[in-house]
Motif scaffolding. Structure first.
Motif, short mmCIF file in Angstrom:
data_model
loop_
_atom_site.label_atom_id
_atom_site.label_comp_id
_atom_site.label_asym_id
_atom_site.label_seq_id
_atom_site.Cartn_x
_atom_site.Cartn_y
_atom_site.Cartn_z
N LYS A 189 -64.55 76.75 96.20
CA LYS A 189 -63.17 76.44 96.52
C LYS A 189 -62.88 76.58 98.00
O LYS A 189 -62.12 75.81 98.58
CB LYS A 189 -62.23 77.35 95.72
N ASN A 216 -59.40 65.55 96.95
CA ASN A 216 -59.80 66.75 97.67
C ASN A 216 -60.33 66.35 99.04
O ASN A 216 -61.13 65.43 99.17
CB ASN A 216 -60.86 67.52 96.90
N SER A 217 -59.89 67.06 100.09
CA SER A 217 -60.17 66.67 101.46
C SER A 217 -60.59 67.89 102.26
O SER A 217 -60.44 69.03 101.82
CB SER A 217 -58.93 66.02 102.10
N ARG A 233 -58.37 59.57 96.15
CA ARG A 233 -59.13 59.68 94.91
C ARG A 233 -59.28 58.30 94.28
O ARG A 233 -58.55 57.35 94.60
CB ARG A 233 -58.46 60.66 93.94
N SER A 292 -57.35 71.15 98.30
CA SER A 292 -57.34 70.52 96.99
C SER A 292 -55.99 69.86 96.71
O SER A 292 -54.95 70.26 97.24
CB SER A 292 -57.65 71.54 95.88
N MET A 341 -61.84 73.25 102.18
CA MET A 341 -61.42 72.16 101.32
C MET A 341 -59.94 72.33 100.98
O MET A 341 -59.50 73.43 100.63
CB MET A 341 -62.23 72.11 100.03
#
Length: 778
Positions: free
Chosen positions: A122, A217-218, A242, A138, A136
């Motif tokens: 995560k 997610n980036s 996405r 989310s 990340m």
């Protein structure tokens, strides 16, 4: 809200109300991929924290868990010879299938047969080339964190070393100006994607044009970037869209005090592999105008559209088409009664239109089991048409300034990714950006004064980039990521060769230590290169890149399955910074000045260093929290050789955020959630006021010899959000309130001369943004 809009939402609500009162459940569909090649992994084992369920992936790496009750779950993936991974906090709602992607990293040979503790990813960036100073972001966090307003830029303000304001979402990373932030979408650098961007401040705006309904997610990176990131100095927001659901059609509609939001996704035809995804937003801010600065909101409108079309083929790879566009408008009228003039803005008329767009075609092709090609051809555009007039003491209108700018870029981004045995992979690529510009900037010398042309240019240039980078794991304890980036600016023939290196040492399976280094550089705003003097000569065309060396040491500790600690000291050495000879003026401090008329030389320097701490508990047992703290210094040396504080040297920054969810109602299928965030940071900096000169001129005049030597009191504000989600069979309803600056903090916006009191005062406004909304998904 007009009758048509009201009727639309009434119809949606009635249609969705057909969901029967069965216990709601939904499917989790995902794919396990090799982190190095991004190819699907067949026959991987996947487990979910619900009734001990497990599954194996198919020949393309896909898996499905059907009829999972609404709630939050952990999903674990494993494969022989690869490090197992746990995806925390996967949310299941009744209205839409949940889709996830799980990357697995191949183990070094000596660990291939050893039981390895599953790793929570995560906190790690998606890009395996990045080992430190990255995280990340989310989709689920973007919608949940207080203060985010579904805006990834504002969400990033909760991360260590990152500052955003209340009135705008410009991102300050480690003391660097927001204009030095790079925005990327699907691997392409794009213009500022924020509504009303570049008007109130370079690099920021009101909120981003990317809705959380389409955002994937980036990665958010804050320094020592991998070699693939060029023309970046302060930070990189590497955003992804996405892919739409190709199994079924799904829709979302939202109505709130900040506007409407419509989204749809699904297959082009039933049973097909191709899919579409789009989102449209329209807003007028009149409903919350009483919470905004005086006069704002009444004439402000914005809308945006984002989309992604995905076309997998059997033999030719995967094609995708993506796009993003925004249109903004703002019109403010002056007060025609002189007795009501308090500040300079009261006598001004503004009429501003802003356009931004990006569209691209991407092709991913697998040459063999170890080699993939990735090619994107894209076009970007941003334009501003802004006119400002001012009333004199006789209420006669005079032109104040004009900004007419149209920038078009054509971009080719191509790279080849090659897996190197069992130890890693190499990525080598080129980026070619053709730059086309048409600009006209004029500025008046006071009210009624001569209107001078600052820049008037039409032409084209190019920015050429090439890079290579490796991710190597010779043993389980070590990961080494060397690389290099080359860029060349055709406008003035300046180039930069930039080595990059990251070395990670795994102390054990829970703790690691990483050293990262990066040499970076960035161009300035194009109009600065075309400043002309009174003789019509270009005086700044030869400005070099602003360059820097970034050193980072990162300590990570996974404490159990739910807690994570990161400690990160850093130092950034900037050089070749544009400054004015014999002056304190440096472009490192430039916030919003379009009308540069000075001659700059690339002899300035900058120094940023600090210590950042992040301690977080992931969402589990219905609650989460995160604490981030930063203690830092940001200084610069101007053209007079004197070191000073930068405008953004606030010295310290602390965030505490958290939230709680309760499963309520019959069968505990509905969700009640509450989130809060508290921000405490050092005060803004400003230059001392020359009081007598300011009173005589009836405008603020600063003592630039002591630039940014003064600092305001520390700032404290809080944000919160609450929501109630009703899950029904194949439909969910959500009612909520997201409130930015719930403590009504009066944000410092600068100093202004007060015509009524005859004094220079701090100009503040208690900007609040409450969004009361209803959302339906089906």
């Amino acid at each position: 809200m007009n009758r048509q809009t009201a009727l639309l939402f009434l119809c949606l609500l009635l249609a969705a109300a057909q969901g029967v009162c069965q216990n709601p459940a939904q499917n989790i569909i995902g794919r396990v991929i090799d982190a190095s090649t991004e190819e699907g992994m067949p026959f991987a084992t996947v487990k979910i924290s619900y009734e001990g369920r497990g599954a194996a992936t198919d020949s393309l790496g896909y898996f499905t868990f059907k009829d999972i009750p609404v709630g939050r779950y952990d999903v674990e993936a494993s494969y022989m010879g690869y490090a197992p991974v746990v995806i925390k906090d996967v949310i299941v709602t009744s209205s839409k299938e949940t889709r996830i992607e799980i990357p697995l990293q191949e183990l070094a040979s000596e660990l291939a047969e050893v039981v390895v503790t599953p790793k929570v990813i995560k906190y790690m960036p998606l890009n395996n080339m990045n080992l430190s100073s990255g995280r990340m972001l989310s989709v689920e966090e973007a919608g949940r964190f207080a203060g985010g307003l579904d805006d990834p830029a504002r969400l990033a303000g909760a991360f260590a070393g990152v500052t955003t304001n209340i009135g705008d979402n410009g991102i300050t990373v480690r003391g660097n100006a927001p204009k030095l932030m790079q925005w990327k979408l699907e691997g392409i650098e794009i213009p500022n994607p924020n509504h009303f961007g570049e008007v109130g401040g370079f690099g920021g705006g009101g909120l981003t044009a990317l809705s959380s309904l389409v955002l994937g997610n980036s990665d958010f990176l804050t320094g020592a970037f991998p070699a693939e990131y060029g023309n970046a100095l302060a930070g990189v927001f590497d955003l992804k869209l996405r892919t739409g659901n190709n199994n079924r059609w799904e829709h979302t509609a939202s109505l709130g005090t900040m506007g409407i939001d419509l989204s749809s996704e699904g297959p082009f035809k039933k049973g097909g592999k191709a899919s579409y995804l789009f989102n449209y937003r329209y807003s007028t801010l009149w409903m919350i105008s009483s919470f905004l600065p005086d006069g704002a909101g009444q004439g402000m409108k914005y809308q945006d559209l984002s989309l992604k079309l995905n076309f997998p083929t059997k033999k030719a790879g995967t094609f995708s088409v993506w796009g993003l566009g925004l249109i903004d408008g703002n019109k403010e009228k002056p007060k025609t009664n002189k007795d009501e003039w308090q500040y300079e803005s009261d006598r001004n008329f503004f009429n501003t239109s802003i356009w931004m767009g990006a569209i691209g075609v991407n092709h991913k092709y697998r040459l063999n089991e170890t080699t993939q090609f990735n090619t994107t051809i894209a076009g970007t555009y941003n334009g501003i048409d802004s006119h400002q007039q001012a009333l004199d003491d006789n209420l006669v209108e005079h032109p104040d300034n004009i900004i007419k700018k149209n920038n078009y870029n054509l971009v080719l981004n191509a790279f080849i990714n090659k897996k190197i045995g069992h130890i890693g992979n190499n990525r080598t690529g080129v980026v070619i950006t053709g730059m086309f510009y048409d600009m006209l900037l004029k500025n008046a010398d006071g009210i009624g004064g001569d209107v001078k042309t600052v820049a008037n240019e039409t032409g084209n240039s190019a920015l050429l980039e090439a890079y290579t980078e490796f991710s190597l794991s010779p043993s389980w304890r070590w990961q080494i990521n060397p690389g290099a980036h080359l860029q060349y600016f055709a406008l003035n023939s300046h180039y930069s060769i930039e080595p990059r290196l990251a070395v990670k040492f795994n102390i054990n399976q829970k703790q690691s230590l990483t050293f990262s280094y990066g040499s970076h550089s960035r161009t300035e705003l194009l109009n600065y290169y075309f400043t002309r003097n009174d003789k019509g000569e270009l005086i700044n065309k030869d400005m070099d890149f602003t360059r820097g060396h970034h050193f980072v040491l990162t300590y990570d500790w996974n404490i159990g399955n739910d807690f994570h600690l990161r400690v990160e000291p850093y130092i950034q050495l900037l050089y070749k910074v544009p400054v004015v000879a014999g002056s304190s003026n440096s472009l490192l401090n430039n916030k919003d000045d379009w009308f540069i008329t000075d001659k700059f030389e690339s002899t300035g320097r900058g120094l940023n260093y600090g210590l950042e701490v992040t301690f977080e508990k992931y969402m589990s047992n219905g609650y989460y929290f995160m604490f981030t703290g930063s203690v830092f210094s940001s200084r610069y040396k101007g053209g007079d050789g004197i070191w000073r504080n930068t405008r953004y040297n606030r010295n310290y920054l602390f965030n505490l955020l958290g939230g709680k969810e309760w499963m309520v109602g019959k069968s505990r299928r509905n969700v009640l959630g509450a989130n809060a965030r508290i921000t405490f940071r050092g005060g803004d900096r400003y230059s001392p006021i020359l009081v007598d000169e300011s009173i005589t001129a009836q405008e603020v005049i600063f003592d630039e010899r002591l630039a940014y030597s003064q600092q305001l009191k520390p700032v404290l504000w809080a944000d919160f959000s609450v929501y109630f989600r009703i899950n029904r069979r194949k439909v969910s309803h959500e009612f909520g309130l997201k409130w930015l600056n719930a403590t009504f903090h009066d944000e410092y916006l600068g100093h202004e001369y007060n015509f009524k009191t005859g004094r220079v005062e701090e100009y503040r406004d208690g900007i609040c943004m409450p969004n009361l909304y209803y959302k339906i998904s089906f």
